[in-house]
Design a protein around this motif. Structure first.
Motif, PDB file in Angstrom:
ATOM      1  N   ALA A  76       0.849  -1.197   0.000  1.00  0.00           N
ATOM      2  CA  ALA A  76       0.000   0.000   0.000  1.00  0.00           C
ATOM      3  C   ALA A  76       0.881   1.243   0.000  1.00  0.00           C
ATOM      4  CB  ALA A  76      -0.887  -0.006   1.233  1.00  0.00           C
ATOM      5  N   THR A  77       2.121   1.066   0.387  1.00  0.00           N
ATOM      6  CA  THR A  77       2.965   2.231   0.653  1.00  0.00           C
ATOM      7  C   THR A  77       3.968   2.461  -0.480  1.00  0.00           C
ATOM      8  OG1 THR A  77       4.285   0.735   1.948  1.00  0.00           O
ATOM      9  CG2 THR A  77       2.657   2.018   3.121  1.00  0.00           C
ATOM     10  N   ASP A  78       5.219   2.430  -0.147  1.00  0.00           N
ATOM     11  CA  ASP A  78       6.229   2.878  -1.086  1.00  0.00           C
ATOM     12  C   ASP A  78       6.768   1.758  -1.962  1.00  0.00           C
ATOM     13  OD1 ASP A  78       8.414   5.501  -0.058  1.00  0.00           O
ATOM     14  OD2 ASP A  78       7.520   5.067  -1.988  1.00  0.00           O
ATOM     15  N   ARG A 102      11.424   4.622  -4.298  1.00  0.00           N
ATOM     16  CA  ARG A 102      11.051   5.947  -3.803  1.00  0.00           C
ATOM     17  C   ARG A 102      11.741   6.301  -2.494  1.00  0.00           C
ATOM     18  NH1 ARG A 102       4.922   7.563  -3.428  1.00  0.00           N
ATOM     19  NH2 ARG A 102       5.907   9.324  -2.397  1.00  0.00           N
ATOM     20  N   LEU A 103      12.291   5.300  -1.812  1.00  0.00           N
ATOM     21  CA  LEU A 103      12.908   5.558  -0.511  1.00  0.00           C
ATOM     22  C   LEU A 103      14.214   6.329  -0.658  1.00  0.00           C
ATOM     23  CD1 LEU A 103      12.199   2.173   1.188  1.00  0.00           C
ATOM     24  CD2 LEU A 103      11.373   4.400   1.917  1.00  0.00           C
ATOM     25  N   ARG A 162      -0.970  -7.352   6.063  1.00  0.00           N
ATOM     26  CA  ARG A 162      -0.830  -6.476   7.232  1.00  0.00           C
ATOM     27  C   ARG A 162       0.535  -6.638   7.880  1.00  0.00           C
ATOM     28  NH1 ARG A 162      -5.830  -8.655   9.702  1.00  0.00           N
ATOM     29  NH2 ARG A 162      -4.435  -9.092  11.448  1.00  0.00           N
ATOM     30  N   GLU A 174       3.286  -5.067   5.601  1.00  0.00           N
ATOM     31  CA  GLU A 174       3.225  -3.598   5.648  1.00  0.00           C
ATOM     32  C   GLU A 174       3.892  -3.066   6.916  1.00  0.00           C
ATOM     33  OE1 GLU A 174       2.447  -1.448   3.495  1.00  0.00           O
ATOM     34  OE2 GLU A 174       1.337  -2.617   2.024  1.00  0.00           O
ATOM     35  N   THR A 175       3.579  -3.707   8.039  1.00  0.00           N
ATOM     36  CA  THR A 175       4.087  -3.202   9.308  1.00  0.00           C
ATOM     37  C   THR A 175       5.583  -3.491   9.458  1.00  0.00           C
ATOM     38  OG1 THR A 175       1.888  -3.695  10.168  1.00  0.00           O
ATOM     39  CG2 THR A 175       3.555  -3.067  11.756  1.00  0.00           C
ATOM     40  N   ARG A 198       7.657  -3.671   7.122  1.00  0.00           N
ATOM     41  CA  ARG A 198       8.295  -2.727   6.217  1.00  0.00           C
ATOM     42  C   ARG A 198       8.491  -1.363   6.874  1.00  0.00           C
ATOM     43  NH1 ARG A 198       8.715  -1.802   0.758  1.00  0.00           N
ATOM     44  NH2 ARG A 198       7.912   0.235   0.206  1.00  0.00           N
ATOM     45  N   THR A 199       7.456  -0.874   7.552  1.00  0.00           N
ATOM     46  CA  THR A 199       7.591   0.412   8.262  1.00  0.00           C
ATOM     47  C   THR A 199       8.664   0.302   9.346  1.00  0.00           C
ATOM     48  OG1 THR A 199       5.272   0.921   7.880  1.00  0.00           O
ATOM     49  CG2 THR A 199       6.369   2.156   9.616  1.00  0.00           C
ATOM     50  N   GLN A 200       8.655  -0.804  10.082  1.00  0.00           N
ATOM     51  CA  GLN A 200       9.669  -0.977  11.137  1.00  0.00           C
ATOM     52  C   GLN A 200      11.077  -0.973  10.554  1.00  0.00           C
ATOM     53  OE1 GLN A 200       8.402  -4.602  13.025  1.00  0.00           O
ATOM     54  NE2 GLN A 200       7.039  -3.553  14.450  1.00  0.00           N
ATOM     55  N   VAL A 206      12.118   0.325   7.613  1.00  0.00           N
ATOM     56  CA  VAL A 206      12.491   1.640   7.075  1.00  0.00           C
ATOM     57  C   VAL A 206      12.792   2.605   8.221  1.00  0.00           C
ATOM     58  CG1 VAL A 206      11.675   3.599   5.727  1.00  0.00           C
ATOM     59  CG2 VAL A 206      11.267   1.282   4.898  1.00  0.00           C
ATOM     60  N   SER A 207      12.023   2.528   9.300  1.00  0.00           N
ATOM     61  CA  SER A 207      12.300   3.398  10.453  1.00  0.00           C
ATOM     62  C   SER A 207      13.669   3.074  11.042  1.00  0.00           C
ATOM     63  CB  SER A 207      11.227   3.221  11.527  1.00  0.00           C
ATOM     64  OG  SER A 207       9.963   3.548  11.012  1.00  0.00           O
TER      65      SER A 207
END
Lengths: 438, 438
Positions: A7-9, A13-14, A352, A355-356, A358-360, A362-363
């Protein structure tokens, strides 16, 4: 193979930058990760020299060597050595795991070259003496007692002993009272001579490196000797039959850990495991959290996690509860494992989780210390693709996982009979718990 | 006033960006800290609503309210609420301190607007019910038992009770078994109505904010009500005479904490305290570390730290050792405090401390979570200068400290008689320790 759409990047794009890799003639691997926007810099000097390289007889020698090296040098007393770093505003730290000994330096960019010279100088000029050894041994004995009072720390150590059996990964990092008593100056010196060599070293620099040239860095790192003798090989552990171990302790709550070993996982298996672990007990909507804490209100602390070694992974579940509810809790844990096989993750659940995760991920790329750890482990494990960008690579693996391979991994790993169990029970048991002592 | 010259950088050379401040008509303070190089974003929604706003009778209501808000909403069940965030790859977390309740969101930039709408929507549409309350109360009772088994956590709570006395900062964050039993739905609803208002809220956004417009953000945050009734005032604590408290526990090691309170410190006093704390027990060359661990080898864990509240600071020393050596250890701790008065820090010591503190500060500015915390506390405390850049400001304070004021603060604070002591001793005491029970 179906690529997971996020859903995100997209990876492209990063705002990722590619770290630079070098290998020096003495074998030292260097990773330079220049982040021009950073105000600080972080340097990690890693050695593949740790408890898994030890014998049970001299278990703890790697950690003792780290204590002796980080404390003083031939040139500097303890106080003068610490002061020399502090005058530069450099924050020195050191730690030993089961696979590495690491010395880190946090510093402002302008002081990086000088602080680095001080650190490497210190490692090359150790002040080994019997007096120093006896002192650090005494401090480590206090450290052992300190960790024994921490139930989760103690239980994790017990679980690894059960899972690794006779393999050196079962050895505790700091050793035992018995093994420490057997380590003398010759053992420390032999360990240092053998493992503090270029081939076992990785230097990772992260942050604003504009004040540092590669030549300066090389000049320092080339002072590390190439290997002096054949280096011992690390063998992977083997899978053992599941076992149970029940111990008592003096605190009030009951602690339980279940765990299993995955030997020589492929990178794809590691990412399948990350997804399964998220769905089982890491995510906030995870099955264990929902069932144990939300539905039954049985435990405040219930979670699962994966610990990675270079050639193995340990997947574990930890729960803390009152002793009376432990049997019910353990039954629910096994049920949830079984359910992961019988009602495997749906496509929506997997989406789900990825996605999560992935955020972790990238952070963590936005954090200097976490970048340093990721780069070090990647270079250290000498993966065939170690020269590729581990940040981009991780995101690509996650994107490429298929539901089929995740479900297959679940069917393989989530069978309750494969899991070993270790428990810590309060000394004064309630009646309900007696049933556990089969 | 003599400005401290640093071996390293000037403030101007640092790659700092100035955060943007806004105040919305409903009282919400907004801080936007756009870091264009970041790959992720972090949002913190803070409320000045915590245990220091409670009565002893209903102690724990802020933390219980957080548990109920973060779990589900009127619109979403527990599982659907968590899944909605995970579908966006958003990582939701929440915590309560003695002064704030905070909800954080870790997210990729493109998902920031949607995730933020979900979070604020949830806080505005709580699903308060007796059933939910009983469930969360049960989970919190497990949480209390869990922390009681952690000696350092337990002892820190004891020390704050001794230092704050009857002041609400003495109340434990999660409450007690007794107070939790007295909190019903009316108390939770009243707390929520009173404190979850614009005037008590700060929204901090850090990281790559390019996908978010201020208008979008305002639209969401303006849904928070302005205050509905006069807000209670927080009174600062007062200094009490030093006290001692000795308790026993079931673990093996002895734990001791000494501490004192600094009431309504000025910003300059806070920085003097940071320097003194570094020299006493934080730095690697610190006096306590050198004396207790290096010279006497008495404890593995010995350190001092400062905990900041909006109108107070608690300075504490913690040591863990075997019970037999505790009397000797305590004597050494008092000697080192006295020595800080009699042989106050030299200019060279202070220079080393400020250099290192400066590196630590600048490194924390490179971390998204740490920037978020710094910005939130700065805006929350509504300091007269809150509209200035807290990053630049912190570095300037550190640079401007004079030795005179540091020595003066030492003379005021390091008198051993001002320090309270709390201890945890193993139940089976050795003879040497009996002497402590005066």
């Amino acid at each position: 193979m179906r690529r997971r759409r996020h859903a995100t990047d997209t990876v492209e794009r990063l705002q990722l930058r590619t770290p630079q890799y070098h290998r020096l003639p003495n074998g030292v691997r260097v990773v330079m990760d220049h982040l021009p926007w950073a105000s600080s810099a972080l340097c990690g000097l890693w050695f593949a020299a740790a408890s898994r390289d030890e014998s049970a007889q001299h278990n703890g020698v790697a950690h003792l060597t780290e204590h002796m090296l980080a404390g003083r040098t031939r040139r500097y007393s303890v106080r003068r050595w610490a002061s020399a770093f502090e005058r530069l505003g450099a924050v020195l730290d050191a730690f030993t795991t089961k696979e590495h000994t690491c010395y880190t330096l946090q510093v402002l960019p302008q002081q990086l070259p000088q602080a680095l010279r001080l650190l490497i100088g210190g490692i090359l000029e150790p002040a080994f003496s019997w007096r120093r050894l006896r002192h650090e041994r005494r401090v480590i004995l206090e450290e052992l007692a300190f960790y024994e009072d921490d139930p989760e720390e103690f239980l994790a150590e017990q679980l690894e002993q059960v899972l690794f059996g006779e393999h050196p990964l079962a050895l505790p990092i700091a050793g035992t009272r018995h093994s420490l008593a057997r380590i003398g100056l010759p053992e420390v010196e032999a360990f240092y001579e053998r493992f503090y060599v270029g081939e076992r070293a990785v230097a990772v620099l992260v942050g604003n490196l504009s004040e540092l040239s590669l030549e300066q860095l090389q000049q320092e790192l080339l002072r590390l000797p190439a290997r002096r003798e054949p280096l011992p090989v690390r063998y992977p552990p083997v899978n053992l039959p599941a076992r149970e171990r029940t111990l008592t302790h003096s605190a009030q709550q009951a602690y339980v850990m279940m765990g299993q070993l995955l030997v020589q996982p492929t990178p794809r298996q590691r990412f399948c495991l990350a997804v399964l672990n998220f769905l089982l007990g890491e995510g906030w909507s995870s099955r264990l959290y929902q069932r144990i804490r939300e539905h039954h209100g049985l435990a405040y602390s219930i979670s699962s996690e994966v610990e990675h070694f270079s050639d193995a992974a340990v997947w574990s579940i930890t729960a803390v509860c009152s002793a009376a509810t432990l049997p019910q809790l353990e039954q629910l844990l096994r049920q949830e494992l079984q359910r992961m096989v019988e009602s495997p993750p749906t496509e929506a659940e997997i989406q789900r989780a990825t996605e999560t995760l992935r955020t972790q991920m990238v952070s963590s790329f936005d954090s200097l210390p976490e970048r340093m750890g990721i780069l070090a482990r990647s270079a250290m494990e000498g993966r065939a693709d170690a020269m590729a960008d581990p940040f981009v690579q991780a995101l690509e693996y996650l994107q490429q996982l298929t539901r089929e391979e995740i479900v297959e991994t679940a069917a393989q790993l989530c069978v309750p009979e494969r899991w070993s169990t270790v428990r810590l029970l309060p000394e004064r048991l309630s009646d309900g718990v007696a049933a556990l002592n089969r």
